[in-house]
Design a protein around this motif. Structure first.
Motif, short mmCIF file in Angstrom:
data_model
loop_
_atom_site.label_atom_id
_atom_site.label_comp_id
_atom_site.label_asym_id
_atom_site.label_seq_id
_atom_site.Cartn_x
_atom_site.Cartn_y
_atom_site.Cartn_z
N ALA A 1 8.11 -2.83 -0.76
CA ALA A 1 9.45 -2.43 -0.32
C ALA A 1 9.48 -1.94 1.11
O ALA A 1 10.53 -1.80 1.70
CB ALA A 1 10.00 -1.35 -1.25
N SER A 2 8.30 -1.68 1.70
CA SER A 2 8.35 -1.05 3.02
C SER A 2 8.26 -2.07 4.15
O SER A 2 8.12 -1.69 5.31
CB SER A 2 7.27 0.02 3.14
N LEU A 3 8.32 -3.35 3.82
CA LEU A 3 8.38 -4.38 4.88
C LEU A 3 9.69 -5.14 4.73
O LEU A 3 10.02 -5.60 3.64
CB LEU A 3 7.19 -5.34 4.74
N ASN A 4 10.44 -5.25 5.82
CA ASN A 4 11.71 -5.97 5.79
C ASN A 4 11.45 -7.43 5.41
O ASN A 4 10.73 -8.14 6.11
CB ASN A 4 12.36 -5.89 7.17
#
Lengths: 292, 606
Positions: free
Chosen positions: B370-373
């Motif tokens: 979830a922490s990478l676009n």
């Protein structure tokens, strides 16, 4: 390797090749509809408002009593249905297309602003959304048309404004969800400005819901325009729009069903093409789905 | 005759083969652990045993599953419905999602009884209360009408177990039942499963990736890797003399408490200095517009991190460690106290003033998915902070991306791809590369390896250590796993209920824990050695931490850290007796009450 080189040189061709048969057909249908609308003045043999009271209510070619030169027959005033359909398509498509864009521009901007800013800004925007839903749209339309009269520009603005609150709601809700995602927090930790977060990190992730809403809104606007025309508030007769043609033709349904059928089929075709291409564009826009 | 025998089982999801020719057996009353990392096929096996795999799009391509004399592979759906929940029951990893959120807990258990035992009305009610009592849920009458969100994670998992055991199944399949829980809660659940097994004589198939848990609970172990059985042996042999290379690798990667901390760096000026930091959240009041009470998430916390130093921050879920990390980076508001980064105060700065300082400290998050676009290419992703801070031109992004990828051990070809095309470990490397792009002095890593397999986690912690050695980076390393923290940290801070209860050099804190909470936490960590498996002994209750929810405007009690050794400080505590060397316990006060009951027959179960 050659395929790859080809794809780079001719992106259009590569795109066409990547499509399935169904999407090719739908895409061609869409192209035909748009071309028909654009080329209406050259395709139509009669003017859309030319009356010929001698040849009223003639059926389309191939039916008993048809008149040569009138492919789709004529309406109650003896006007060529094909010409009216082509011009109607032209007007309806431009109204729906521009109206959708107006709604999108207003709604998505306000929705994004509400989701990013939060707090009072969000409360104010969402209150405006609720108000828009609470006030009957026909009332607003009556008021605006009474003030400014019915012109093409006013119609587009009116139809666009009629749908903005749905964009705003969807975009605001989705933005709120995305704002809680770690990648947005990562961007904030990296020092990104709210503007950059909105444009680089949020907007591309909002494409899917926006495209879905656009397809819905496009069809809605076509219907809305026809109901306005029916009330006499829309595009004024004798100018043809598809919706108005259906509205007027209803009275002649038992004796001349083609008056309703021809524009109805066009509305159906337009809506269908828009929905299919909308789904397709949404899938293509999502990098995760594209990779499969 | 074995209770369950799996012969030559092969499973596939579409064209992907999930399991190849697996054979093993489970005897009545036995605990077999199915061990493997993600993609090993262990969960697919569990689904196949319940014949739920077809619903998930998979299929049994070969082999046979026998439960006593029933061939499950040939059973009809109607037959399977009578077996599921009745003769084979299952407990899942995430008790919150496995329970229906809008159905009272009692009604959910009663449903199982109605389906398989034909119980209704008062009889079902009584049976549910009995089932709750059996899994040591306190106040079972009260729980009957409660909903999943009203219970703690440990209690929820107990409800799941009560539901699974309601019909006294022959076999319990537990699919990572303690992975989502805190260590102290995990210890309670493990001892409960052991106790129940001793009482009822059921067999347990325990699916896990955690060798520590295996050592605690298993009689026999089946090691899986990418759908193939690597090894099968009694638990003592697996730990004493593992045969397969993969098992040895898994053992080596498993963090072991007490395996040594990195040597302390030379003392230097602090990179991060936190003084008396407090963060509060307003809670809704009883009436609209009435001021509600406040939740004190971080209370009066002070610490510092030196150059080239790693401070490990340990605590259970909800203790405020993530809030503290975000407050240090000013990602959330700070209510009191001071944060200095490289000497400059961060508190009191506006968002715009804060922005240029952000390049000095970067963050790595827990969930690399979830922490990478998802919409950006890797090159854009990992160079974004540098672009924001103007340390790289648009043209220079490509070169920078190449350099960063090399630094974190990925190929330059990764640059044009998107985040979803990478594995969890690779994504975490991308997150680290992104943090490195602005050459920060400090990286705050919030549970950076918790979502990863042990072998991958090991690679990531090794990478962090290498970066620290090369660039003199400082880390604030947050984790609930004290063994992982030990591996990377020069110093450890233990957090409980928003306060740091103990802080000091890693070896000192682990060897001579001064605060009772630290001792309890250490005691609950499973030891990856079945020989050290002891009877669960009752542990004395701790003094409850001061309340975290206070009326608006009330200051929490001020507590002071006392020196207990060189650079080693702990909160003074009134808890009298030192804890026994080994014990299991739960954090929840309600769970703790029951622990004495759960503890007594545990020796018989192991």
């Amino acid at each position: 390797m050659t395929g790859f080189a080809l794809a780079r040189a001719r992106p259009g061709l590569a795109f066409w090749r990547s499509l399935g048969a169904f999407h090719r057909v739908v895409l061609m249908l869409g192209a035909v509809l748009v071309l028909a609308a654009v080329l209406a003045p050259w395709l139509a043999q009669h003017g859309p408002t030319d009356q010929s009271l001698m040849s009223r209510l003639k059926p389309p070619l191939g039916f008993a009593g048809a008149k040569a030169g009138y492919l789709l027959g004529t309406d109650e005033l003896g006007r060529d249905l094909l010409a009216r359909c082509l011009y109607g398509l032209r007007l309806t498509l431009s109204l729906a297309f521009l109206g959708t864009l107006v709604g999108l521009a207003i709604g998505a901007t306000l929705g994004l602003l509400a989701g990013v800013a939060g707090g009072r800004t969000e409360a104010a925007i969402m209150a405006a959304v609720d108000m828009q839903i609470a006030i009957p749209f026909t009332l607003v339309a009556l008021f605006v048309l009474a003030l400014f009269g019915s012109s093409f520009g006013v119609m587009i603005l009116l139809l666009g404004v009629a749908g903005w609150e749905q964009y705003a709601r969807i975009v605001a809700a989705e933005t709120r969800r995305l704002m809680r995602m770690p990648f947005v927090e990562a961007a904030r930790a990296a020092g990104a400005t709210p503007r950059r977060i909105a444009l680089v990190h949020l907007l591309p992730n909002l494409i899917s819901p926006i495209v879905v809403q656009m397809t819905l809104s496009f069809s809605n606007i076509i219907l809305l325009e026809s109901s306005l025309s029916f009330l006499g508030l829309g595009v004024q007769p004798p100018t043809a729009t598809l919706g108005a043609m259906v509205g007027v033709g209803r009275d002649y349904m038992p004796i001349a069903p083609w008056i309703v059928l021809a524009p109805s089929v066009l509305i159906l075709a337009v809506t269908f093409v828009v929905q299919v291409l909308g789904d397709f564009a949404r899938d293509r826009a999502d990098v995760r789905l594209r990779a499969r | 005759m074995p209770l369950l025998s799996v012969e030559n089982l092969s499973l596939a999801f579409g064209s992907h083969v999930a399991l190849r020719g697996l054979s093993f057996a489970v005897e009545p009353g036995e605990t077999v652990a199915l061990v493997g990392e993600s993609g090993s096929g262990k969960s697919a096996t569990a689904l196949a045993l319940m014949r739920l795999i077809e619903r998930d799009g998979g299929q049994i391509t070969a082999g046979r599953i026998r439960l006593r004399d029933t061939d499950l592979t040939a059973a009809s759906e109607a037959q399977m419905r009578r077996i599921r929940g009745n003769r084979i029951a299952m407990v899942f990893q995430e008790p919150m999602t496995a329970l229906n959120p809008v159905m009272p807990l009692g009604a959910q258990v009663a449903e199982v009884l109605r389906l398989h035992r034909g119980l209704d009305g008062a009889a079902a009610h009584a049976a549910v209360i009995e089932a709750f009592a059996r899994v040591r849920i306190p106040q079972p009458e009260l729980r009957y009408g409660q909903f999943a969100h009203e219970l703690s994670g440990g209690l929820r998992q107990r409800v799941m177990i009560a539901m699974a055991l309601a019909c006294q199944p022959d076999l319990l399949i537990a699919d990572e039942p303690t992975t989502a829980l805190d260590v102290t809660t995990q210890a309670g659940i493990l001892s409960l499963i052991k106790t129940l097994q001793a009482d009822t004589g059921m067999a347990v198939l325990f699916i896990t990736h955690d060798m520590g848990v295996v050592a605690e609970i298993a009689d026999r172990v089946v090691v899986l890797r990418q759908g193939e059985k690597m090894e099968e042996a009694p638990v003592t042999r697996i730990f004493r003399a593992p045969q397969a290379d993969y098992t040895r690798m898994l053992m080596a990667a498993t963090p072991r408490l007490g395996s040594g901390a990195p040597a302390a760096p030379r003392p230097s000026d602090p990179v991060l200095q936190v003084e008396n930091l407090s963060v509060r959240f307003a809670l809704p009041g009883a009436m609209p517009f009435a001021p509600g009470p406040e939740f004190h998430a971080v209370r009066d916390v002070s610490f510092s991190v030196g150059r080239g130093e790693t401070l490990g921050l340990v605590g259970e879920s909800g203790c405020g460690k993530s809030t503290l990390a975000r407050a240090c980076l000013r990602l959330i508001g700070v209510d009191a106290g001071q944060v200095r980064l490289c000497g400059d105060p961060l508190t009191g700065l506006s968002a715009a003033q804060m922005r240029p300082l952000r390049r000095r400290a970067q963050m790595v998050f827990q969930d690399p998915y979830a922490s990478l676009n998802p919409r950006l290419t890797v090159a854009d992703l990992i160079t974004e902070p540098a672009l924001i801070h103007g340390t790289v031109t648009r043209a220079g992004r490509h070169d920078l991306a190449e350099e960063l990828l090399e630094k974190v051990g990925l190929e330059a070809a990764a640059m044009t791809r998107f985040a979803h095309q990478f594995s969890g470990g690779q994504r975490q490397r991308l997150c680290i590369a992104r943090a490195l792009s602005v050459r920060p002095a400090l990286i705050v890593a919030d549970e950076p390896v918790s979502a990863l397999d042990v072998s991958v986690a090991r690679q990531i912690t090794d990478l962090l250590a290498r970066l620290q050695a090369e660039d003199g980076l400082s880390f604030l390393f947050i984790s609930h796993d004290i063994a992982v923290v030990e591996r990377v940290s020069h110093r450890i801070a233990v957090m409980q209920a928003g306060r740091i209860v103990e802080i000091g050099p890693t070896d000192r804190v682990l060897a001579a824990p001064a605060h009772p909470y630290t001792r309890r936490l250490l005691a609950a960590v499973p030891v990856p050695d079945p020989a050290k498996r002891g009877p669960m002994t009752a542990m004395p209750d701790l003094m409850p931490p001061p309340p975290a929810i206070l009326p608006r405007g009330t200051r929490p009690v001020r507590e002071v850290l006392m020196a207990v050794g060189p650079r080693h400080f702990a909160l003074a505590s009134n808890d009298p007796a030192p804890l026994p060397p080994r014990a299991g316990a739960e954090r929840d006060p309600v769970d703790r009450v029951t622990h004495h009951m759960a503890a007594q027959p545990a020796g018989a179960g192991s």
